[in-house]
Design an enzyme around this catalytic site. Structure first.
Site, PDB file in Angstrom:
ATOM      1  N   ASP A 203       0.868  -1.164   0.000  1.00 55.63           N
ATOM      2  CA  ASP A 203       0.000   0.000   0.000  1.00 55.63           C
ATOM      3  C   ASP A 203       0.909   1.219   0.000  1.00 55.63           C
ATOM      4  OD1 ASP A 203      -3.159   0.536   1.326  1.00 55.63           O
ATOM      5  OD2 ASP A 203      -1.700   2.157   1.064  1.00 55.63           O
ATOM      6  N   LEU A 204       0.821   2.031  -1.059  1.00 51.21           N
ATOM      7  CA  LEU A 204       1.748   3.166  -1.165  1.00 51.21           C
ATOM      8  C   LEU A 204       1.503   4.133  -0.016  1.00 51.21           C
ATOM      9  CD1 LEU A 204       1.652   3.899  -5.007  1.00 51.21           C
ATOM     10  CD2 LEU A 204       3.131   2.338  -3.735  1.00 51.21           C
ATOM     11  N   ASP A 246      -4.181   2.496  -4.682  1.00 49.01           N
ATOM     12  CA  ASP A 246      -2.724   2.429  -4.543  1.00 49.01           C
ATOM     13  C   ASP A 246      -2.302   1.105  -3.919  1.00 49.01           C
ATOM     14  OD1 ASP A 246      -3.823   2.845  -2.104  1.00 49.01           O
ATOM     15  OD2 ASP A 246      -2.391   4.356  -1.440  1.00 49.01           O
TER      16      ASP A 246
END
Ligand code: C2E
Ligand code: MG
Ligand code: MG
Length: 621
Positions: A203-204, A246
């Site tokens: 998960d960015l 993301d």
């Protein structure tokens, strides 16, 4: 016997044939049903759908033939394709110099043949729908016309099959990054449950901030770059996915040692963190990673995702750019509640499930209500029916999207309660309408497996007093599988009551051609995801056109959903789609606003058709 000469368009013909991806695919009930009807019309022992490949004819479907292919040299259909628009009828092959010394004619196994070429969209003859028998036969004109009509249906089915095949492939790809998407991830993960596999969930960090600073186009560039970097990182056998937003994932077979997992995580951090510029500005990119391994951290695919998810959550809490490996099996998450159910702020997933359970207990207080959306006939330019859509306001001004709570009700086993409530309420409402518009009610495919839907429909009609021909049931195919006899019975039962039954969301990833032919639907609704791109994408426009043609051949009503623009409407009308629904005409409205909304929808439809210079559309709706 001399082989048939090659058609003048042989090269293009073969390209069209191979582009279909149809040869060597498994048998299919859709095509089988066509050959059964063909052999019935002529009372022949043999009927087939033959595709003429470079050196062979291959049978997509057949009756009376023990084989699936023969050399092209001995194919009657190879002769039929020489005249793409004619029926080749050989009443007695012994009297036809082209076939007198054919081995099957000499042995007495084949005397009669009639074949109609099957055409690709560009008009190339791909093969033929044919009937054959060991006795000579002089078919009449009507029989040959029927064969021609059937061949039109087979050609449409072939085109539809190949377009669906293409869309199916696309449906597993994320269009932005070209990585595989969540659907592919889930499909791959389930069978993987028996093997040792490691899941990296990414998960960015602060992606929202990147979007805020660089705008959505900048955010898209970042996601594409992350996709490329992950793809470059994986070894053969590993797979990279974009799960949405993301969120990314890597699925790697094996990786039993914790050191190996950590080493890959370090490489991921290094790859993502390497310099990246948007608009000449460096983008600070980092990711959090959660890791879990099957069978160490989880016993099933579902537990694996939960374990990696829990590890990711701990990584996020620990700060940016952190990795966490699963510690133990998480036991605090209700496995029935899908991740992502978080529609209403401040309401957790568990809480929502509890509230839904409570809402569906009969108590007198009804937290649900219905809204209705018109479906328009393009020929009469009038409203023909209204689709009932359920709404759940969990608190004043705060609604849970129906997609979410319907899915949740399905997972909690509560869906048939919800469907019964909606059906009763919709029939009751429709019985009060000033005009006999039909009412369309969504019933989950799961309910068809859980209860006697035909009996439920009969009860709703009786208690509301609504005429059965005013009711349409919409069924989505989401969970069809296993034993379909009960579904078959329900669909038939609903028709016998005099109501209609349509297949909803066709082409949206679930509705397949197979289902359409397997059950006697009276209509189909083309999913929004197919309708949306028709103005910009010719594959989708062609798909819709073929579906309209198919509806015509099968004599079922076709509705396009999610029509939002005049351009989409123009294309739909040109494609011959008879019915349409969407915001261009009307949004779903409360019963009190219905009559006004219908008037406005009809005005909108007329204006839109007039603006596109399309008069009333002549196709019967
Ligand atoms: P559906 O049956 O395909 O319903 C059509 C959905 O498309 C509705 O969304 C409708 O509001 C929306 N829609 C219609 N025209 C347009 C348009 O032009 N643009 C866009 N973007 N959307 C449009 P809604 O009401 O959110 O329902 C979503 C899904 O939830 C439904 O899809 C159906 O699968 C399910 N659902 C809704 N009501 C019920 C129900 O009473 N029972 C069951 N089992 N499922 C329901
Ligand atoms: Mg529907
Ligand atoms: Mg739909």
């Amino acid at each position: 016997m001399p082989p048939a000469p090659l058609p003048h368009d042989e090269a293009e013909r073969l390209i069209a044939l191979h582009g279909l991806d149809l040869i060597d695919t498994p048998a299919s009930e859709v095509f089988n049903s066509f050959v059964r009807v063909a052999s019935g019309i002529f009372s022949t022992t043999i009927a087939a759908i033959s595709l003429i490949d470079t050196d062979r004819q291959w049978f997509k479907a057949s009756v009376g033939l023990p084989i699936r292919q023969t050399p092209r040299d001995v194919s009657f259909c190879a002769h039929a394709i020489l005249q793409p628009h004619e029926v080749l009828c050989v009443s007695d092959a012994r009297l036809d110099p082209r076939f007198t010394d054919h081995p099957d004619v000499l042995s007495g196994d084949l005397r009669f043949y009639a074949g109609v070429p099957l055409l690709s969209e560009e008009g190339h003859a791909l093969g033929a729908l044919c009937v054959a028998d060991r006795h000579p036969q002089q078919p009449d004109k009507r029989q040959l016309e029927h064969l021609r009509d059937l061949a039109t249906g087979v050609s449409a089915a072939i085109r539809l099959h190949s377009l669906m095949h293409r869309l199916e492939k696309e449906a597993h790809r994320d269009p932005l990054t070209s990585l595989s998407n969540r659907r592919e991830f889930e499909a791959l993960l389930s069978p993987a449950a028996n093997d040792s596999v490691t899941l990296f969930l990414l998960d960015l960090d602060n992606f929202k901030g990147i979007n805020d600073v660089f705008g959505h186009p900048g955010g898209d560039l970042v996601l594409q770059e992350v996709g490329r970097r992950l793809q470059a990182l994986v070894r053969s056998g590993d797979r990279a996915f974009r799960l949405g937003g993301d969120e990314f994932a890597l699925l790697c077979p094996g990786m039993a040692s914790s050191e190996a997992r950590q080493a890959l995580a370090d490489r991921i951090h290094a790859a993502i963190g390497a310099a990246f510029m948007v608009d000449d500005q460096p983008v600070p990119l980092r990711t959090s990673i959660g890791i879990a391994t099957l069978p160490d951290d989880a016993k099933t695919a579902q537990e694996l995702v939960q374990a990696a998810d829990a590890a990711l959550y701990r990584a996020k809490r620990a700060g940016r750019g952190v990795t966490r490996q699963a510690a133990t099996l998480p036991d605090t998450i209700d496995p029935l509640v899908p991740k992502g159910i978080s529609a209403v702020h401040n309401i957790g997933r568990m809480d929502l499930a509890a509230r839904l359970r409570q809402a569906l207990v009969p108590s007198g207080a009804e937290p649900f209500h219905l809204v209705f959306q018109p479906v328009m006939a393009l020929n009469t330019q009038e409203t023909t029916s209204l689709e009932a859509l359920v709404r759940w306001d969990i608190s004043p001004g705060s609604a849970v999207p129906p997609d979410e709570f319907v899915t949740l009700a399905e997972r909690l086993g509560l869906i048939s309660h919800l469907d019964r409530w909606v059906l009763n309420a919709a029939c009751k409402e429709a019985a009060t309408w000033p005009k006999p518009w039909r009412v369309a009610v969504n019933i989950s495919a799961l309910s068809f497996g859980l209860m006697d839907v035909a009996a439920m429909v009969e009860d709703a009609l009786t208690s509301s007093g609504l005429a059965s021909d005013r009711l349409i049931i919409e069924m989505t195919e989401t969970a069809l599988g296993g034993d379909t006899t009960q579904v078959q019975k329900a669909v038939q039962g609903i028709r016998e009551l005099g109501a209609r039954i349509v297949l909803d969301d066709f082409g949206g990833g679930h509705g397949s051609l197979m289902t359409l032919r397997q059950f006697p639907f009276t209509g189909l609704k083309i999913d929004q995801s197919l309708v949306k791109p028709i103005a910009s994408d010719t594959v989708h426009a062609r798909m819709v056109e073929v579906l309209a043609e198919f509806g015509h051949v099968l004599d079922i009503r076709v509705v396009a959903e999610g029509v939002e623009s005049m351009e989409q409407l123009r294309i739909l009308a040109e494609c011959g789609v008879p019915l349409a629904q969407g915001y261009l005409f009307a949004k779903p409205v409360r019963p009190s606003d219905l009559v006004q909304a219908i008037e406005a929808a009809e005005v909108n439809l007329r204006a839109a058709l007039a603006a596109s210079q399309l008069g009333p559309f002549s196709e019967a709706a």
